[in-house]
Motif scaffolding. Sequence first.
Motif, PDB file in Angstrom:
ATOM      1  N   ALA A 173     -22.021   1.627 -25.918  1.00 51.09           N
ATOM      2  CA  ALA A 173     -20.725   2.072 -26.463  1.00 51.09           C
ATOM      3  C   ALA A 173     -19.590   1.292 -25.846  1.00 51.09           C
ATOM      4  CB  ALA A 173     -20.534   3.554 -26.211  1.00 51.09           C
ATOM      5  N   GLU A 174     -18.625   0.945 -26.666  1.00 53.39           N
ATOM      6  CA  GLU A 174     -17.447   0.260 -26.167  1.00 53.39           C
ATOM      7  C   GLU A 174     -16.589   1.246 -25.381  1.00 53.39           C
ATOM      8  OE1 GLU A 174     -15.198  -1.274 -29.386  1.00 53.39           O
ATOM      9  OE2 GLU A 174     -13.756  -2.277 -28.095  1.00 53.39           O
ATOM     10  N   ALA A 175     -16.534   2.434 -25.894  1.00 57.99           N
ATOM     11  CA  ALA A 175     -15.743   3.456 -25.206  1.00 57.99           C
ATOM     12  C   ALA A 175     -16.262   4.821 -25.632  1.00 57.99           C
ATOM     13  CB  ALA A 175     -14.274   3.344 -25.574  1.00 57.99           C
ATOM     14  N   THR A 176     -16.002   5.759 -24.771  1.00 57.10           N
ATOM     15  CA  THR A 176     -16.351   7.145 -25.095  1.00 57.10           C
ATOM     16  C   THR A 176     -15.088   7.986 -24.978  1.00 57.10           C
ATOM     17  OG1 THR A 176     -18.559   6.830 -24.213  1.00 57.10           O
ATOM     18  CG2 THR A 176     -17.810   9.086 -24.468  1.00 57.10           C
ATOM     19  N   LEU A 177     -14.831   8.698 -26.062  1.00 53.00           N
ATOM     20  CA  LEU A 177     -13.651   9.560 -26.052  1.00 53.00           C
ATOM     21  C   LEU A 177     -14.092  10.977 -25.706  1.00 53.00           C
ATOM     22  CD1 LEU A 177     -11.971   8.311 -29.339  1.00 53.00           C
ATOM     23  CD2 LEU A 177     -11.613   7.465 -27.041  1.00 53.00           C
ATOM     24  N   LEU A 178     -13.616  11.423 -24.566  1.00 52.57           N
ATOM     25  CA  LEU A 178     -13.968  12.778 -24.121  1.00 52.57           C
ATOM     26  C   LEU A 178     -12.758  13.683 -24.308  1.00 52.57           C
ATOM     27  CD1 LEU A 178     -15.782  11.797 -20.836  1.00 52.57           C
ATOM     28  CD2 LEU A 178     -16.855  12.730 -22.865  1.00 52.57           C
TER      29      LEU A 178
ATOM     30  N   ARG B 212      -5.353   4.675 -34.932  1.00 52.07           N
ATOM     31  CA  ARG B 212      -5.473   6.114 -34.679  1.00 52.07           C
ATOM     32  C   ARG B 212      -6.810   6.595 -35.201  1.00 52.07           C
ATOM     33  NH1 ARG B 212       0.087   7.719 -34.645  1.00 52.07           N
ATOM     34  NH2 ARG B 212       0.844   6.585 -32.839  1.00 52.07           N
ATOM     35  N   LEU B 213      -7.299   7.597 -34.542  1.00 57.41           N
ATOM     36  CA  LEU B 213      -8.561   8.188 -34.963  1.00 57.41           C
ATOM     37  C   LEU B 213      -8.366   9.706 -34.956  1.00 57.41           C
ATOM     38  CD1 LEU B 213     -11.676   7.483 -35.376  1.00 57.41           C
ATOM     39  CD2 LEU B 213     -11.923   8.106 -32.997  1.00 57.41           C
ATOM     40  N   TYR B 214      -8.842  10.340 -36.007  1.00 51.64           N
ATOM     41  CA  TYR B 214      -8.749  11.799 -36.071  1.00 51.64           C
ATOM     42  C   TYR B 214     -10.146  12.381 -35.992  1.00 51.64           C
ATOM     43  CZ  TYR B 214      -4.069  10.778 -37.716  1.00 51.64           C
ATOM     44  OH  TYR B 214      -2.804  10.301 -37.808  1.00 51.64           O
ATOM     45  N   SER B 215     -10.290  13.452 -35.272  1.00 51.12           N
ATOM     46  CA  SER B 215     -11.620  14.045 -35.151  1.00 51.12           C
ATOM     47  C   SER B 215     -11.495  15.568 -35.204  1.00 51.12           C
ATOM     48  CB  SER B 215     -12.268  13.630 -33.835  1.00 51.12           C
ATOM     49  OG  SER B 215     -11.546  14.169 -32.772  1.00 51.12           O
ATOM     50  N   GLY B 216     -12.540  16.169 -35.665  1.00 53.85           N
ATOM     51  CA  GLY B 216     -12.562  17.627 -35.698  1.00 53.85           C
ATOM     52  C   GLY B 216     -13.938  18.123 -35.309  1.00 53.85           C
ATOM     53  N   GLY B 217     -13.965  19.286 -34.726  1.00 48.51           N
ATOM     54  CA  GLY B 217     -15.256  19.751 -34.244  1.00 48.51           C
ATOM     55  C   GLY B 217     -15.366  21.252 -34.173  1.00 48.51           C
ATOM     56  N   TRP B 218     -16.371  21.671 -33.453  1.00 53.48           N
ATOM     57  CA  TRP B 218     -16.681  23.098 -33.359  1.00 53.48           C
ATOM     58  C   TRP B 218     -15.763  23.842 -32.412  1.00 53.48           C
ATOM     59  CZ3 TRP B 218     -22.277  25.056 -34.005  1.00 53.48           C
ATOM     60  CH2 TRP B 218     -22.865  24.423 -35.120  1.00 53.48           C
TER      61      TRP B 218
ATOM     62  N   TRP C 125      -6.498  10.517 -31.681  1.00 55.67           N
ATOM     63  CA  TRP C 125      -6.775   9.630 -30.540  1.00 55.67           C
ATOM     64  C   TRP C 125      -6.081   8.298 -30.794  1.00 55.67           C
ATOM     65  CZ3 TRP C 125     -10.169  11.898 -26.965  1.00 55.67           C
ATOM     66  CH2 TRP C 125     -10.876  13.008 -27.416  1.00 55.67           C
ATOM     67  N   ASP C 126      -5.606   7.731 -29.714  1.00 58.37           N
ATOM     68  CA  ASP C 126      -5.076   6.376 -29.790  1.00 58.37           C
ATOM     69  C   ASP C 126      -6.220   5.440 -29.401  1.00 58.37           C
ATOM     70  OD1 ASP C 126      -2.540   4.769 -30.087  1.00 58.37           O
ATOM     71  OD2 ASP C 126      -3.420   4.010 -28.222  1.00 58.37           O
ATOM     72  N   ILE C 127      -6.523   4.479 -30.296  1.00 58.29           N
ATOM     73  CA  ILE C 127      -7.706   3.655 -30.079  1.00 58.29           C
ATOM     74  C   ILE C 127      -7.509   2.717 -28.887  1.00 58.29           C
ATOM     75  CG2 ILE C 127      -9.134   1.858 -31.117  1.00 58.29           C
ATOM     76  CD1 ILE C 127      -9.574   4.629 -32.260  1.00 58.29           C
ATOM     77  N   GLU C 128      -6.323   2.159 -28.793  1.00 59.25           N
ATOM     78  CA  GLU C 128      -6.118   1.152 -27.751  1.00 59.25           C
ATOM     79  C   GLU C 128      -6.127   1.765 -26.366  1.00 59.25           C
ATOM     80  OE1 GLU C 128      -2.702  -1.088 -28.772  1.00 59.25           O
ATOM     81  OE2 GLU C 128      -3.816  -2.238 -30.279  1.00 59.25           O
TER      82      GLU C 128
ATOM     83  N   VAL D 161      -6.795   7.570 -25.673  1.00 58.24           N
ATOM     84  CA  VAL D 161      -6.241   8.823 -25.147  1.00 58.24           C
ATOM     85  C   VAL D 161      -6.124   9.804 -26.309  1.00 58.24           C
ATOM     86  CG1 VAL D 161      -4.209   9.881 -24.112  1.00 58.24           C
ATOM     87  CG2 VAL D 161      -4.969   7.660 -23.329  1.00 58.24           C
ATOM     88  N   ASN D 162      -6.357  11.027 -25.989  1.00 62.40           N
ATOM     89  CA  ASN D 162      -6.140  12.088 -26.975  1.00 62.40           C
ATOM     90  C   ASN D 162      -4.641  12.332 -27.080  1.00 62.40           C
ATOM     91  OD1 ASN D 162      -6.247  14.279 -28.613  1.00 62.40           O
ATOM     92  ND2 ASN D 162      -7.151  15.661 -27.107  1.00 62.40           N
ATOM     93  N   VAL D 163      -4.035  11.843 -28.160  1.00 58.73           N
ATOM     94  CA  VAL D 163      -2.574  11.862 -28.260  1.00 58.73           C
ATOM     95  C   VAL D 163      -2.078  13.245 -28.656  1.00 58.73           C
ATOM     96  CG1 VAL D 163      -0.593  10.757 -29.326  1.00 58.73           C
ATOM     97  CG2 VAL D 163      -2.669   9.460 -28.960  1.00 58.73           C
ATOM     98  N   ASP D 164      -2.755  13.826 -29.612  1.00 56.25           N
ATOM     99  CA  ASP D 164      -2.243  15.095 -30.130  1.00 56.25           C
ATOM    100  C   ASP D 164      -3.438  15.984 -30.500  1.00 56.25           C
ATOM    101  OD1 ASP D 164      -0.553  17.024 -30.898  1.00 56.25           O
ATOM    102  OD2 ASP D 164       0.299  15.963 -32.620  1.00 56.25           O
ATOM    103  N   THR D 165      -3.238  17.270 -30.330  1.00 53.86           N
ATOM    104  CA  THR D 165      -4.298  18.213 -30.676  1.00 53.86           C
ATOM    105  C   THR D 165      -3.679  19.342 -31.486  1.00 53.86           C
ATOM    106  OG1 THR D 165      -5.395  17.735 -28.611  1.00 53.86           O
ATOM    107  CG2 THR D 165      -6.110  19.691 -29.775  1.00 53.86           C
ATOM    108  N   LYS D 166      -4.316  19.661 -32.577  1.00 55.36           N
ATOM    109  CA  LYS D 166      -3.884  20.823 -33.350  1.00 55.36           C
ATOM    110  C   LYS D 166      -5.060  21.775 -33.458  1.00 55.36           C
ATOM    111  CE  LYS D 166      -0.226  18.623 -35.947  1.00 55.36           C
ATOM    112  NZ  LYS D 166       0.883  19.200 -35.181  1.00 55.36           N
TER     113      LYS D 166
END
Lengths: 333, 679
Positions: A248-253, A272-278, A285-288, A291-296
């Motif tokens: 993996a190039e990076a892991t977003l935790l 930018r990357l958007y993710s949703g989960g359980w 997320w900011d790809i560069e 960092v988790n930029v914003d959470t809703k």
Amino acid sequence: MALVHPQIQVRFTTKQRQYIVTDSAILVPTNLRRYGLSEIINHLLDTEKPIPFDFMINGEFLRCSLDEYLKNAGLSTETTLTIEYVESILPPRELSAFQHDDWISSVKIDQSMIVTGSYDNKIRIWNTFGECERTFSGHDAPVKSIDLYCVQGEHTICVSASQDRTVRAWSTLEEGGGGLMYECRGHKNSVECVRFDAHGSQVASASMDSTINLWNTLPSNEDELVTTETSHTSRKKHEIRPIYVRKAEATLLGHIGPVQAVVYDDEYGSKRLYSGGWDYSVRMWDIESRVNVDTKNSDKVILCIAYSGKSKLVATGHSDKSIRLWDFRSQGK
Amino acid sequence: MGRPTKRTQLCRELARKRKKSDLSYNTTADDVLISDNCYFTEDAIGDKLNDEAEDAIREENNEFEEEGERGVIGPSGRFREIWPEIDPVYDSDTSTEDVQNTVGNISMEWYDDFPHIGYDIDGQKVMKPAIGDELDKFLDKLDDPDSWMSAKDDLMQRDVKLTDEELEIIRRIQMHEMPDKYYNPYEPTFEWFTSKPMVMPLTAAPEPKRRFVPSRWEAKKIMKIARAIREGRILPRKRQAESPRFYDLWTDTEQSRSDNPMHLPAPKIKLPEHDESYNPPEEYFLKDRFERCLDLYLAPRVRKNKLNIDPESLIPKLPHPRDLQPFPTTLTLSYNGHTGRVRTFSIDPTGLWLVSGSDDRTIRMWEVTTGRCVQAWDVEDIVYSIAWCPNKDIWVFAVTLSNKVAFISPRLMCSEEVSNFAVKYASAGFNMQKADKKPGVVEWLKPTENQRQYGYVVIISHLHDHIVKQVTWHRKGDYFATLAPDAGTQGIVIHQLTRHHSQQPFRKIKGLIQRVIFHPIKPIFFVATQRYVRVYNLIKQELSKTLLSGVKWISSIDIHPMGDNVIVGSYDKRLCWFDLDLSARPYRTLQYHKMATRCVAFHKRLPLFASCSDDGTIQIFHGTVYNDLLQNPLIVPVKILKGGHDIVNSLGVLYCEFHPSHPWILSSGADHKINLWTC
């Protein structure tokens, strides 16, 4: 004696320039439905072949007679209705069926190529006639998600995510270069979703181990060459082939539960990357900077996610059979 | 002269009478009409009286002149007569005055031819006085200087000498003066009506004359009517038949009643009968007996007020389910594939996988989110109980197969490291076993090579042949308990997976054991028998408490993740909530199901619990447990999930379990289905 229907003044408008008719109000009987109104428009346009139209009043399609509409809206026949019309689009017809042996987890279309990922661990490429052209097998567990990227019109790269905790990249080249390109290892649990960014240089994968991994898709020398191991389930000896394993190039935790879906933002050059989960959260997320930029936070499990570059909204599908729209430009939760 | 006095009195009397009759004219016309004749007579009398009164007054004045000044001048300057005192003796009556001639007021010419002129009071003739001829009269006149002032009295045929007062009157008349010398025609005006306006005017005006004079207009009207009656133009009212003035009250007939349609005859009182006429002794009137009689044959004396209680007020004030979200509400997924009753299933601690055991002798593993069956195991026996190891790191689940318990680690769905760790963890005990050679209660077996292919890790074989119906883990995932209800005391065995050590904690146990469960935190073990829940302390090895459920047959038990509350489901439809700190009796007993409750379950994280029943429904409750010991748990029924399971052979939902992290519940039923309910 014929029953005389009341008439109402209507003004027809359209955004389709080729179908513009006179702007003045016309008296029409209120018992007309879509078909009658369509006939009027065709008459006004003086078309040779009747074109079906659909009609909208206040942004809603007219699905009853004008009479009933007026009754429901509480309007009198004295008012002047403004009716917008568009060329009617017929519901899609089934052209051909693509018979699979097992559940299909995802479908992607690239030009004339239809790619499906299936629960029988295989990825199939179909032509538009419903014939299976190629099958990629190699996953040890059901394929959960696939994504395609067309490289300069030469060939298409397909990435697949599987419950066997790997993401694999496949090339659709007909010649010798086709088939498995490399395998991405790093997830500790089933990979649920995989997406290319806008340039095709990066792939993001969401996994049940509550991480999002970013993988570089460009040819790399750092790939580890590993010979195939015997699989747990298949007692048959596989043909031993070397596999390039990519890290993996990076892991977003950040997610505190399984991540179900990711999507890139096409607008900002896939920064930018958007993710949703359980964990009920939609994260940006900011790809560069990774960092988790914003959470809703929602209050229901997010099962899928989509981004619209036009409206700049994020749509999420939830376990309560609802779709929610998120605007990340606004502050607050 | 006595006569004038008498006449004056008469005159006064008449004047008074006339005044009275005059007043009567002012009464109603009806009276006038009726007594018209009377009126006319009175009128006539009145006229006559008027004349007489005038005469009388004139006479009186004469008398006044004769008898001198018997009067005083009043304050208004008018003369007021003072009449002489009447001496009430025998001769005081003027009627007995001496009258010389009693013939009365007649023409005396009639006596011209007689020597007498009348009769005195004794009937003797009064003889004519000797009247001389004209010469004698003349001589007399010459002799008498006062003859010029004498007048002839016709009655007595003699000359009477006039007094000075009489002469004065004559003189006044001759001079056209007022005869009464006391009458002042120029009296100062007395203002009866003041010229100054008064705020509250009072009048002392004398009654006007018209009050005393009969109205001519009225007389005209009356005459008109009288004439009309006489001519027959007006018919007088017909005289009504005179009704009898008295009638017989005691007759039975109603004939004497007037014919009035509104007449309602009064009810006839019943004639006194035996018991009224009987004179009862005093005890007869004892109040209680009287009232009892009233109770018996009359209306109740006290009006029974209907209890006016608003049924809403009886319902305890509970929060609205809307405020207690989230909880499962809708059926989202069905896991189809089993061909027999699904008696049990278990969700892995991460919440992604589900294993289920069924009567079709298979174990299936499902993906929770999609409903995909990822693996199936064929086994020889009906699977009664299945349980994932609650430790997230140990990828293994336990399943009961007849008198065995197998541990399976499904290798496909996990990474190799996880799988290897689970295998190592579970089979570590093989090496340290056999420290004591005593025959154990169970046998720990290694799986065969074939079984190993399918993920079997360890198999425990009980020494008895009874079916193991339950396997339950301790929270930490090392200890677990198995229960074979038919095996009696040997049925309950507590095992330790790491050491492969098993022991029977109970030498003797009363009753039919239904379920066992570990306390999540403390070393406490719950044994649910048919009617009681026994709580054992595993360290002290003693019975610490017995919970009296009050139900007939316990079917299932679950413990709150905090460990202080226990819910118990029973086959007689009930669900009991025990607060272990509060009492050995249920804090609440809920009866919502229509049929036997099969399973009860707490949510691991959220304040939810559920019960499922043979009526095909799952009831979701909100059960908040407060840390504050003084506050009792809050139990609110929030949702009935129905429609997901069909009832097959009167078996409905057999098992339910909450998802470990989400407000979702899974349920399995006799209709071979497993359902996922989400919110």
